[in-house]
Design an enzyme around this catalytic site. Sequence first.
Site, mmCIF file in Angstrom:
data_model
loop_
_atom_site.group_PDB
_atom_site.id
_atom_site.type_symbol
_atom_site.label_atom_id
_atom_site.label_comp_id
_atom_site.label_asym_id
_atom_site.label_seq_id
_atom_site.Cartn_x
_atom_site.Cartn_y
_atom_site.Cartn_z
ATOM 1 N N ARG A 100 0.852 -1.189 0.000
ATOM 2 C CA ARG A 100 0.000 0.000 0.000
ATOM 3 C C ARG A 100 0.892 1.245 0.000
ATOM 4 N NH1 ARG A 100 -2.387 -3.551 3.790
ATOM 5 N NH2 ARG A 100 -4.545 -4.117 3.284
ATOM 6 N N LYS B 7 -2.881 -1.515 8.359
ATOM 7 C CA LYS B 7 -4.337 -1.434 8.284
ATOM 8 C C LYS B 7 -5.017 -2.494 9.147
ATOM 9 C CE LYS B 7 -8.014 -0.764 4.906
ATOM 10 N NZ LYS B 7 -8.350 -0.670 3.467
ATOM 11 N N ARG C 55 -0.884 -0.867 -6.891
ATOM 12 C CA ARG C 55 -1.255 -2.062 -6.124
ATOM 13 C C ARG C 55 -2.348 -2.848 -6.843
ATOM 14 N NH1 ARG C 55 -1.554 -4.163 -0.700
ATOM 15 N NH2 ARG C 55 -3.678 -4.450 0.074
ATOM 16 N N HIS D 133 -4.461 -9.112 3.004
ATOM 17 C CA HIS D 133 -5.885 -9.146 3.325
ATOM 18 C C HIS D 133 -6.169 -10.248 4.327
ATOM 19 C CE1 HIS D 133 -7.214 -6.952 -0.604
ATOM 20 N NE2 HIS D 133 -6.850 -6.128 0.353
ATOM 21 N N TYR E 85 -10.872 -6.010 -5.180
ATOM 22 C CA TYR E 85 -10.179 -6.117 -6.469
ATOM 23 C C TYR E 85 -10.934 -6.982 -7.473
ATOM 24 C CZ TYR E 85 -6.289 -4.156 -3.847
ATOM 25 O OH TYR E 85 -5.492 -3.346 -3.089
#
Length: 384
Positions: free
Chosen positions: A215, A252, A331, A354, A364
């Site tokens: 990211r 994140k 990304r 993820h 995505y």
Amino acid sequence: MGSKEPKPKKTRGQAGQGTVYWDEAKGCFRGEISLGYTPSGKRRRPKVYGRTKTEVREKLRELVKEAKSGVKPSATYTVTDAVTDWLKRGLKGCSKATLDKCRNLANKHVIPELGRAKLKDLTADDVDDWLDSKAGELATRTLRELHAVLRRAIQFAQRRDKVLRNVAELVDTPQGKEGRPSKALTLSQARDVLKAAEGTRLFAYVVLSLMVGVRTEEARALRWEHVHLSPLAGVPPHVEVWRSVREHGDTKTKKSRRTLAVPEPVVEALRAHHAAQEDDRKVAGGAWQDNRLVFATVVGTELDAANVRRAFRAIVKESGIGGSWTPRELRHSFVSLMSEKGVPLEAIARLVGHSSTATTEIVYRKELRPVITEGAEVMGDLFK
């Protein structure tokens, strides 16, 4: 002689609702209500005025509500005052990015358009109309953030007894305009962008983002102690993606903390970047700030996201691929290119950090070409 018009009589409401009568001197209706006694023993009997009895009775009801709640709204306290106080004292502990975003939204949208309104007079309809007027120019996400700024500012004022209720909480955020969907570079476009980036200060940043899928917030927080460019005891060159520019430096999610092997082009780009940064250090001399950041300014400080976007736009323009692109779409391009080569969805989810493949599919879905087309291919074969 004509007979005189009878004067309106005093009318008394039910107990606790006060008295309403015509005030000859002021030429309007006047209301009075008893609200107990002050600490000194003096009787509290405030007066209100209005053009109609209904208006006066509504004002008396508001006085009773205020008395019961213990809140005494200021007649002069405006939305600008509320927002300014919240920005000054209500965002303690928030990151600089959050502070900047809230200030920008407040100064650009809230204060110019609602700022003059007295906070006690602001209604849910006022907020509704204001948000509806912004729906045509702002994306839904921005509208939600804008609504939150007003709601939180009024909450802050409520906690300081500046207003009785928060009308922004009575309103739903409308649907805004469609935001620009993210997109991914094709292999040919990716090569053109890499070629255009060569020789720029952002080259290693672009190579790492495109070929490793980090990211942008992770790339800007990367430190040299987390970069290992030489194989050691059978472990290939790798980067430890353990930080981001988020508040407290956290990534994140927990699963976003990951260690990723890097391909040879990334190793070469980072080695060249490290050498260039050493030159920056020598030129800066005493002005250099040793933050150990991989991607930094010419004096070693953290890169600003807006400056990265601006530099990347210049690279895209130079590449000649056309269109509007942002660094985060490197990304997306990583996911797309991996998917096109048949890399399983589970592996892609781990690479991009993820927590589940569901997140990867949702975020995505446009880039996961083999996954998207698989169903159509099977059914096409069955019913050929």
